[in-house]
Motif scaffolding. Structure first.
Motif, PDB file in Angstrom:
ATOM      1  N   UNK A  62       0.829  -1.206   0.000  1.00 14.03           N
ATOM      2  CA  UNK A  62       0.000   0.000   0.000  1.00 14.03           C
ATOM      3  C   UNK A  62       0.863   1.255   0.000  1.00 14.03           C
ATOM      4  N   UNK A  63       1.913   1.274   0.789  1.00 13.81           N
ATOM      5  CA  UNK A  63       2.785   2.454   0.861  1.00 13.81           C
ATOM      6  C   UNK A  63       3.428   2.759  -0.479  1.00 13.81           C
ATOM      7  N   UNK A  64       3.921   1.722  -1.161  1.00  8.74           N
ATOM      8  CA  UNK A  64       4.667   1.923  -2.399  1.00  8.74           C
ATOM      9  C   UNK A  64       3.808   1.782  -3.651  1.00  8.74           C
ATOM     10  N   UNK A  65       2.513   1.535  -3.471  1.00 13.25           N
ATOM     11  CA  UNK A  65       1.573   1.389  -4.588  1.00 13.25           C
ATOM     12  C   UNK A  65       2.070   0.354  -5.599  1.00 13.25           C
ATOM     13  N   UNK A  66       2.460  -0.797  -5.063  1.00 16.94           N
ATOM     14  CA  UNK A  66       2.880  -1.918  -5.901  1.00 16.94           C
ATOM     15  C   UNK A  66       2.067  -3.143  -5.492  1.00 16.94           C
ATOM     16  N   UNK A  67       2.053  -4.140  -6.335  1.00 20.29           N
ATOM     17  CA  UNK A  67       1.267  -5.324  -6.067  1.00 20.29           C
ATOM     18  C   UNK A  67       1.799  -6.137  -4.895  1.00 20.29           C
TER      19      UNK A  67
END
Length: 158
Positions: free
Chosen positions: A64-69
């Motif tokens: 969620x923090x890094x907006x990655x899967x």
């Protein structure tokens, strides 16, 4: 060579191009320095730093923090775990997830890499922008990020 924003009534396409190209060049320069001095890449450093600042996080928290899967995040953590820098512990609140912590080696690496990262980023920004310009750019990017996150824009689906 892409056209650069003129600073006047911004063409959103030029703004996007400048933003992405700046990010890529900063990321690559930081990547080179971290690899040279610590044997890690920027993405690894970012995960280590997040865990240093948020011990007991879950893979989902980092994703969620890094907006990655979730899958990519889990693979990144697997690599850090194989190096002995991160440990997974059972999550007492949810048996399906683990809580992540830095090992002593991971904490030492994170601390050393933080100094290198900050030094290099300061060099790169200071060579291009004055302090007031850096502050203004940081403020604008923070506002944009906050708005995008508030609206849930760009959240990976997998």
């Amino acid at each position: 060579m892409a056209c650069k924003s003129s600073g006047s009534a911004a063409d959103p396409r030029a703004f996007f191009a400048d933003l992405v190209r700046c990010e890529t060049r900063l990321y690559n320069a930081l990547n080179d320095r971290l690899r040279e001095r610590h044997g890690i890449v920027t993405s690894q450093f970012e995960l280590l730093r997040y865990l240093r600042e948020h011990p007991g996080s879950r893979v989902a928290d980092l994703a969620a923090e890094f907006a990655i899967g979730i899958g990519a995040t889990s693979k990144g953590i697997d690599r850090l775990e194989r190096h002995g820098w991160v440990a997974r512990q059972p999550n007492p609140a949810d048996r399906r997830s683990s809580l992540l912590t830095l090992t002593d080696d991971g904490a030492r690496l994170s601390d050393a890499a933080e100094r290198t990262f900050t030094e290099r980023l300061t060099e790169l920004l200071g060579g291009a922008l004055s302090r007031p310009q850096t502050s203004a750019a940081a403020q604008v990017l923070s506002l944009l990020r906050t708005a995008l996150e508030r609206e849930g824009v760009g959240i990976p689906t997998g």
